[in-house]
Design an enzyme around this catalytic site. Structure first.
Site, PDB file in Angstrom:
ATOM      1  N   SER A 131       0.843  -1.212   0.054  1.00  0.00           N
ATOM      2  CA  SER A 131      -0.021   0.128   0.065  1.00  0.00           C
ATOM      3  C   SER A 131       0.784   1.343   0.060  1.00  0.00           C
ATOM      4  O   SER A 131       1.771   1.287   0.469  1.00  0.00           O
ATOM      5  CB  SER A 131      -0.788   0.029   1.157  1.00  0.00           C
ATOM      6  N   LYS A 191      -4.648  -6.749   3.456  1.00  0.00           N
ATOM      7  CA  LYS A 191      -4.616  -5.857   2.435  1.00  0.00           C
ATOM      8  C   LYS A 191      -6.148  -5.448   1.824  1.00  0.00           C
ATOM      9  O   LYS A 191      -6.533  -4.458   1.887  1.00  0.00           O
ATOM     10  CB  LYS A 191      -3.759  -6.122   1.131  1.00  0.00           C
ATOM     11  N   HIS A 194      -7.478  -3.521   4.815  1.00  0.00           N
ATOM     12  CA  HIS A 194      -6.964  -2.239   4.797  1.00  0.00           C
ATOM     13  C   HIS A 194      -7.791  -1.496   3.777  1.00  0.00           C
ATOM     14  O   HIS A 194      -8.409  -0.189   3.953  1.00  0.00           O
ATOM     15  CB  HIS A 194      -5.366  -2.467   4.224  1.00  0.00           C
ATOM     16  N   ASN A 195      -7.992  -1.843   2.640  1.00  0.00           N
ATOM     17  CA  ASN A 195      -8.852  -1.149   1.239  1.00  0.00           C
ATOM     18  C   ASN A 195     -10.179  -0.930   1.955  1.00  0.00           C
ATOM     19  O   ASN A 195     -10.765   0.038   1.752  1.00  0.00           O
ATOM     20  CB  ASN A 195      -8.761  -1.712   0.042  1.00  0.00           C
ATOM     21  N   GLU A 198     -10.023   1.865   4.227  1.00  0.00           N
ATOM     22  CA  GLU A 198      -9.719   3.146   3.188  1.00  0.00           C
ATOM     23  C   GLU A 198     -11.016   3.637   2.433  1.00  0.00           C
ATOM     24  O   GLU A 198     -11.451   4.733   2.515  1.00  0.00           O
ATOM     25  CB  GLU A 198      -8.930   2.449   2.032  1.00  0.00           C
TER      26      GLU A 198
END
Ligand code: 6PG
Length: 477
Positions: A131, A191, A194-195, A198
């Protein structure tokens, strides 16, 4: 052919692949890359810093032959079937013990399948989240590798060298934003979440921007000043920082603010949607991430929205009260809802870690998100100390320090939701964050009635508050 002299190979020399290789080269590693587009190989070589060893290979075979063994190769190609096709091209060229890394945003179930497939071929495979966008790749991303421990040990020196650095907890040394994220497809899973976070934070910022613009009545320069100030305080974060910059950008074509010339239809590549889908499968509630995905979807229906706007004529009410006070409330509301979004994502990782057997070290996840990644923010320090206290914390809201912040800020979130509903400004993200908080802190939910209804029409049974077991009633029909 010369002796193999390169330490790392990259397949896919788009901006991310190229920048990661250049970053490695800057740290003293001899790197080689391949792309089907020869111009990208040339660009790689011409972008290298002086006195670094960087080469663009003409073929995949040439690249593989020039790598030291065990070979370390990363793919940075679009997620999906292209990853499988690159793996198939590589297979005849590799030997037992070589390491393939998928550094793209692959779906973790594809990674699980590839791990099994490559294990049979005696090749190491690492699914790895990266990232930080283009700049992060060049100057220091946050890196989330998972799966094969032996391969991770082998890759550790390179990945630690190229990752973002943040001050260590003792404040003296700096530490790298990379760590082992757990077994199997944990790297890509972390990940993905994480997104998801986000997406939620971006949605929340866009809602607050909308209130500041439409209800408070600020122009873009004033909006810039507000976000700039917020970024200098407790809400410091990468996403707030870029928002303040975006608000100042002029459009080359019209000289208007560029942000005002951008069509309000959001794109997405799928990681937010996967987070929601996977959360429902676990199950674990993630309403703010769900809502962020839904609002990007809503944005796409521009024509219908335009027709509906003409039909219903919603008239935004400009705020007539104390505007400075409202701006402070918006700050606190955004801060509070941002914490609630992280809490949802982290609770998902906690649940997935056990349910999917990935052993995700949550204390390392938040530690490596402190630098380099898109959701880096000063809040990550608070979360890192929370997991230091209790590495099995099931929900961030149960940490005393976090609870103290939420207790202080939640009334602002409530007030902002009221004002927005009144002013007819959609704030689905903020509302969902508030509802998440209110339901998470409710000891007795009204789901007893849902259980009664299920038993009434479908004999699905229910549990009682006073006895063990499952019960069915012949309801008075
Ligand atoms: C990152 C970003 C990166 C990418 C997203 C955008 O961490 O560096 O998340 O992975 O920008 O894929 O996703 P959407 O196109 O779905 O918004």
């Amino acid at each position: 052919m010369d002796n193999p002299s390169f330490e790392f190979g990259m397949i896919g020399l788009g901006v991310m692949g190229r920048n990661l290789l250049l970053n490695m080269a800057d740290h003293g590693f001899a790197t080689i890359g391949f792309d089907k587009d020869a111009a990208k190989c040339t660009l790689l070589e011409s972008s290298a810093s002086p006195n670094t060893k960087v080469k663009g290979a003409a073929t995949l075979k040439e690249m593989v032959q020039q790598l030291k063994k065990p070979r370390k190769l990363m793919m940075l190609v679009p997620a999906g079937p292209i990853v499988d096709s690159v793996i198939n091209d590589l297979l005849p060229l590799l030997e037992t013990g070589d390491i393939i890394i998928d550094g793209g945003n692959s779906f973790y179930k594809d990674t699980l399948r590839r791990i099994t497939f490559l294990q049979e071929k005696k090749l190491h495979f690492i699914g790895m989240g990266v990232s930080g966008g283009e700049e992060g790749a060049r100057k220091g991303p946050s890196i989330m590798p998972g799966g094969d421990l032996e391969a991770w040990q082998n890759l550790k020196p390179i990945l630690e060298a190229i990752s973002a650095k943040v001050p260590a907890a003792d404040g003296k040394k700096e530490e790298p934003c990379v760590a082992y994220m757990g077994k199997a497809a944990a790297g890509h899973y972390v990940k993905m979440v994480h997104n998801g976070i986000e997406y939620a934070i971006m949605q929340l910022i866009s809602e607050v921007y909308s209130i500041l613009k439409n209800v408070v009545g600020l122009n873009n320069d004033e909006l810039h000043t507000v976000f700039k100030k917020w970024n200098e305080g407790e809400m410091q974060s990468f996403l707030i920082e870029i928002t303040k910059d975006i608000l100042l950008q002029k459009d080359d074509l019209t000289n208007n603010s560029l942000v005002d010339m951008i069509l309000d239809k959001a794109g997405s590549k799928g990681t937010g949607k996967w987070t929601s889908q996977e959360a429902m499968d676990l199950p674990i509630p993630l309403p703010t991430i769900d809502m962020a995905v839904a609002m990007r979807d809503m944005s796409v229906y521009k024509e219908d929205r335009t027709t509906a706007a003409a039909l219903y004529k919603p008239k935004i009410k400009v705020y007539t009260g104390d505007k400075e006070k409202l701006i402070q409330q918006l700050h606190d509301a955004l801060y509070c809802a941002t914490i609630l979004s992280y809490a949802q994502g982290l609770a998902m990782l906690h649940k997935a870690s056990a349910t999917l057997g990935m052993d995700i070290p949550l204390q390392d996840v938040v530690r490596i998100w402190r630098g380099g990644c898109i959701i880096r923010s000063s809040l990550l320090e608070t979360f890192t100390s929370a997991f230091k206290k209790d590495k099995n914390l099931s929900n961030m809201l149960l940490n005393k320090k976090v609870a103290a912040i939420i207790k202080k800020k939640q009334s602002a979130l409530r007030r902002v939701v009221q004002i927005s509903a009144n002013a007819k400004v959609p704030v689905a993200g903020l509302m969902s964050a508030l509802s998440y908080f209110d339901s998470f802190t409710t000891e007795k939910m009204p789901t007893n009635l849902i259980q009664a209804q299920r038993d009434y029409f479908g004999a699905h049974t229910y549990q009682r508050t006073d006895k063990e077991g499952s019960f069915h009633t012949d309801w008075n029909r």
